[in-house]
Design a protein around this motif. Structure first.
Motif, PDB file in Angstrom:
ATOM      1  N   GLU A  73      -4.053 -21.580  -3.288  1.00  0.00           N
ATOM      2  CA  GLU A  73      -4.133 -20.502  -2.301  1.00  0.00           C
ATOM      3  C   GLU A  73      -3.453 -19.232  -2.806  1.00  0.00           C
ATOM      4  O   GLU A  73      -3.832 -18.121  -2.461  1.00  0.00           O
ATOM      5  CB  GLU A  73      -3.552 -20.927  -0.942  1.00  0.00           C
ATOM      6  N   ALA A  76      -5.901 -17.494  -4.952  1.00  0.00           N
ATOM      7  CA  ALA A  76      -6.871 -16.809  -4.098  1.00  0.00           C
ATOM      8  C   ALA A  76      -6.282 -15.504  -3.582  1.00  0.00           C
ATOM      9  O   ALA A  76      -6.932 -14.462  -3.600  1.00  0.00           O
ATOM     10  CB  ALA A  76      -7.265 -17.707  -2.925  1.00  0.00           C
ATOM     11  N   CYS A  77      -5.015 -15.587  -3.129  1.00  0.00           N
ATOM     12  CA  CYS A  77      -4.361 -14.391  -2.584  1.00  0.00           C
ATOM     13  C   CYS A  77      -4.135 -13.341  -3.669  1.00  0.00           C
ATOM     14  O   CYS A  77      -4.064 -12.150  -3.394  1.00  0.00           O
ATOM     15  CB  CYS A  77      -3.049 -14.752  -1.907  1.00  0.00           C
ATOM     16  N   LYS A 106      -4.574 -13.577   2.914  1.00  0.00           N
ATOM     17  CA  LYS A 106      -4.461 -12.752   1.720  1.00  0.00           C
ATOM     18  C   LYS A 106      -3.680 -11.466   2.017  1.00  0.00           C
ATOM     19  O   LYS A 106      -2.803 -11.065   1.257  1.00  0.00           O
ATOM     20  CB  LYS A 106      -5.869 -12.408   1.212  1.00  0.00           C
ATOM     21  N   TYR A 109      -0.038 -12.165   2.331  1.00  0.00           N
ATOM     22  CA  TYR A 109       0.515 -12.365   0.991  1.00  0.00           C
ATOM     23  C   TYR A 109       0.795 -11.021   0.327  1.00  0.00           C
ATOM     24  O   TYR A 109       1.810 -10.838  -0.344  1.00  0.00           O
ATOM     25  CB  TYR A 109      -0.482 -13.181   0.170  1.00  0.00           C
TER      26      TYR A 109
ATOM     27  N   GLY B 438      -7.667 -18.757   0.369  1.00  0.00           N
ATOM     28  CA  GLY B 438      -6.352 -18.183   0.643  1.00  0.00           C
ATOM     29  C   GLY B 438      -5.513 -18.951   1.650  1.00  0.00           C
ATOM     30  O   GLY B 438      -4.378 -18.577   1.919  1.00  0.00           O
TER      31      GLY B 438
END
Lengths: 252, 481
Positions: A73, A76-77, A106, A109, B438
């Motif tokens: 994750e 992804a962020c 996101k 983050y 995410g």
């Protein structure tokens, strides 16, 4: 953007990637081609951080940071997006709700404010147009009951919403008819930018008619055996992979 | 061990968030149960003779009964003589307003996020708060009274409307019904009473929060809701309890009665203390809930979200007596750690053209056991009855269990009964997919579980649905693999 050095990856004890070196600069589109079982999807999944893909050697730097140290994750962020070859279904959760959660994760983050429902809806409308996806699909549960083509288009739509810096497309073209292929490719082309990079994994040359790569790599048996410009893809289309394999064997 | 499993275990190891004890003066009767105790309870509550008689009959019946052992749950024997059967917060005088309520008590509600004040007024929820068996505050009474709606504690109803209570009490769940219902009938201390007059649509959700507090105090509420012809009511029941080492027995009875063209919607969010991660402590929840669709075209709908209690034994049921009546049961039952749940419903079709729907979603995590037990019975005279049942189980991890015991009894050939069941696990690929967009693994699990429960959550009133989702997230902290 991305710097892969001597990457070795094993799955359940079998070495799939046997020393990959690959550098992608900001703004570049790289294509990876290769026969079945050459390790293309493994490369995509290991970059996204899937469990069970063990890196035995080598390193991957993403924007100067150690990508392999990051949780999926986190990657992804940080702007890594994988358009899955086989997108999964999540029953009961609407596509928009799912994406809003992802986008806000996101944003959190990145230290940005959460996007509210109204702004998000506007973003959805705008991006849905871009990738020509039916807005009805967006209200349905994630990928549930979607056709193969709809799933792939949904991946590109998600990519448009999340606006990654590195987009990895894992055989997004497989199972698409020519119209869908064109739409998917157009979507990607509209997302391109000087700070955006793409890694396009494909089996066939035809996608590369629409997404023109800066560099084409040929992956075979876990190694990149040839890199070249877009003409390499055309050559492959004509001659197949065997001549390259033979050449590679001779060099070895 | 994979990262996901570790994560799930971490989540599962989270402490119960509502484990605190309110320090408040308690007026209680001595431990144990005999006719004298029952007389004492009845006297303390200033009850009429008929009520005492009824309690005593129930007690005598209960003495002849045996605790049921057919549910798929295991627990140490309960010593019924070691329980305090009545406790009420001590009150100096009759309360006129919320200002007079023990501030300690109000603070407890605050901690639980249950504001017993203006906020409720603004949100349009009337609250009849039950704190250790006795109602301490009731709001919105005037507004409801204008419409002729009675919404009060059971004790008050016994004082003010004895004829109504007498007419309906025990007509759906008789005092002979089962071990726990008989016990409740003998010793129940308080609960809620609702009466909606003919043709009235109750303009707000009626809501009661129960909370078990005094140590070793069995809690025996009794709720009776009567919807007269052509009326409608939506009733919410929600609860949390403080952390205790010893098991606490809870045996409530809920009776619903819907007359011609009336509709009752009963929603529950149950979050009693489930015990710690070693399986120590926790509430034993043995509840009898039943509704009677007595009238033509009447409807009763049960929606429950069960995440608490060490043991849950609960089958909210509907007797479809009136022709064209409708029964519904929507349930999410989540068990974690060492929790055990044996829950489901009974749909008894007696009238013509009766219809019922059952949607049950079981979620098992940790080392818990989760059983669905349901009966669909179509009686001889229930021409054209229809039932649709869907029972899904979701397993998180590989140490838990899910069980389904559907019973179907059909005595009328014109009826139609459908049953669907699935068992699934959260796929690692689903979690990875969410991660890649995410979301943390915890958020991913919550999202997938919420998606799985969608069909039930959408039956809940809006504010309750949000609460239910949060509760699920809290209860799941530390599961999935």
């Amino acid at each position: 953007m991305l710097e892969i050095k001597n990457l070795h990856v094993s799955v359940e004890g079998n070495e799939i990637l046997k020393g990959i070196d690959l550098t992608i600069n900001p703004g570049e589109v790289h294509a990876i081609m290769g026969p079945n079982g050459s390790g293309k999807s493994t490369l995509a999944l290991v970059l996204a951080g899937k469990e069970g893909y063990e890196v035995t050697e080598g390193s991957v730097l993403y924007k100067g940071k150690d990508l392999l140290e990051m949780a999926p994750e986190e990657r992804a962020c940080e702007g890594v997006f994988l358009a899955f070859q086989y997108p999964v279904e999540i029953p009961g959760i609407s596509n928009t709700y799912f994406l809003k959660s992802g986008l806000n994760a996101k944003r959190k983050y990145q230290g940005l404010e959460q996007m509210d429902a109204i702004d998000f809806l506007q973003l959805v409308k705008q991006k849905a147009k871009l990738v020509e996806i039916d807005e009805k699909l967006l209200k349905r549960p994630v990928n549930e009951g979607f056709s193969g083509g709809e799933k792939k288009r949904n991946e590109i739509f998600q990519m448009a919403i999340l606006d990654p810096d590195l987009g990895i497309l894992d055989e997004t073209d497989s199972g698409l008819d020519i119209d869908a292929l064109r739409i998917v490719a157009n979507g990607v082309n509209k997302l391109k930018g000087p700070e955006k990079s793409f890694l396009v994994i494909t089996h066939y040359q035809r996608l590369l008619n629409y997404i023109v790569p800066d560099i084409v790599h040929v992956l075979s048996e876990g190694r990149i055996i040839r890199s070249g410009d877009k003409n390499l893809a055309l050559e492959l289309e004509e001659k197949g992979y065997d001549w390259l394999k033979k050449e590679a064997e001779q060099v070895a | 061990m994979s990262d996901e499993k570790k994560h799930i275990e971490k989540l599962a190891n989270q402490e119960y968030k509502y484990g605190f004890v309110t320090d408040i003066e308690v007026d209680a009767v001595p431990k144990g149960l005999n006719e004298d105790i029952i007389r004492l309870i009845s006297e303390k509550k200033n009850e009429q003779e008929f009520m005492l008689e009824w309690r005593l009959k129930a007690f005598r019946q209960w003495q002849k009964m045996e605790e049921p052992h057919w549910p798929n749950v295991e627990y140490p024997p309960v010593d019924y003589q070691n329980i305090v059967y009545y406790s009420a917060p001590k009150q100096q005088k009759k309360l006129e307003s919320l200002d007079e309520v023990d501030p300690e008590l109000l603070r407890t509600y605050e901690k639980l996020g249950i504001p017993l004040d203006e906020q409720k007024m603004l949100t349009g929820v009337a609250v009849d708060a039950v704190f250790d068996s006795v109602s301490v505050a009731t709001t919105f009474k005037d507004k409801l009274a204008e419409l002729g709606i009675i919404f009060s504690s059971f004790s008050e109803a016994l004082q003010n409307h004895p004829e109504l209570v007498k007419k309906y009490l025990g007509t759906v769940v008789p005092y002979t019904d089962n071990f726990f219902a008989s016990l409740n009938s003998a010793v129940f201390s308080d609960g809620s009473f609702v009466y909606i007059p003919k043709g009235v649509r109750c303009p707000m959700e009626l809501s009661t929060y129960f909370r078990i507090n005094a140590a070793d105090t069995g809690q025996f509420e009794r709720t009776l809701i009567v919807a007269d012809e052509g009326s409608y009511v939506s009733y919410l029941e929600g609860c949390t309890a403080p952390m205790r080492d010893e098991n606490q027995l809870h045996a409530a009875v809920v009776e619903l009665i819907a007359l011609d063209n009336a509709e009752i919607k009963y929603s529950t969010v149950q979050n009693w203390y489930p015990g710690d991660k070693e399986g120590k402590g926790g509430i034993f929840n043995f509840v009898t809930k039943r509704g009677a669709c007595r009238g033509f075209n009447s409807k009763i709908s049960w929606t429950q979200v069960e995440t608490g209690s060490a043991i849950t034994w609960k089958y909210p049921s509907v007797l479809l007596q009136g022709d064209n009546s409708v029964g519904e049961f929507y349930s999410v039952a989540l068990t974690n750690n060492f929790q055990q749940a044996d829950t489901g419903t009974k749909m008894i079709h007696l009238g013509k053209n009766t219809r019922s729907t059952i949607v049950s979603k079981g979620i098992s995590a940790g080392k818990s056991q989760n059983s669905y037990r349901g009966l669909v019975k179509i009686a001889k005279k229930a021409t054209n009855a229809r039932n649709y049942s869907q029972c899904d189980s979701l397993l998180l991890g590989d140490k838990c269990g899910a069980h389904t015991f559907p019973y179907i009894e059909v005595n009328n050939t014109s009826s139609k009964v459908e049953h669907e069941a699935t068992t699934s696990k959260i796929e690692e690929d689903q979690i990875f997919y969410c991660n890649q967009r995410g979301l943390s693994t915890e958020d991913a699990v919550n999202m997938i579980v919420n998606g799985y429960c969608k069909e039930v959550f959408r039956e809940l009133p809006m504010e309750f649905a949000v609460e239910a989702q949060n509760l699920l997230a809290i209860s799941l902290e530390g599961s999935v693999g």
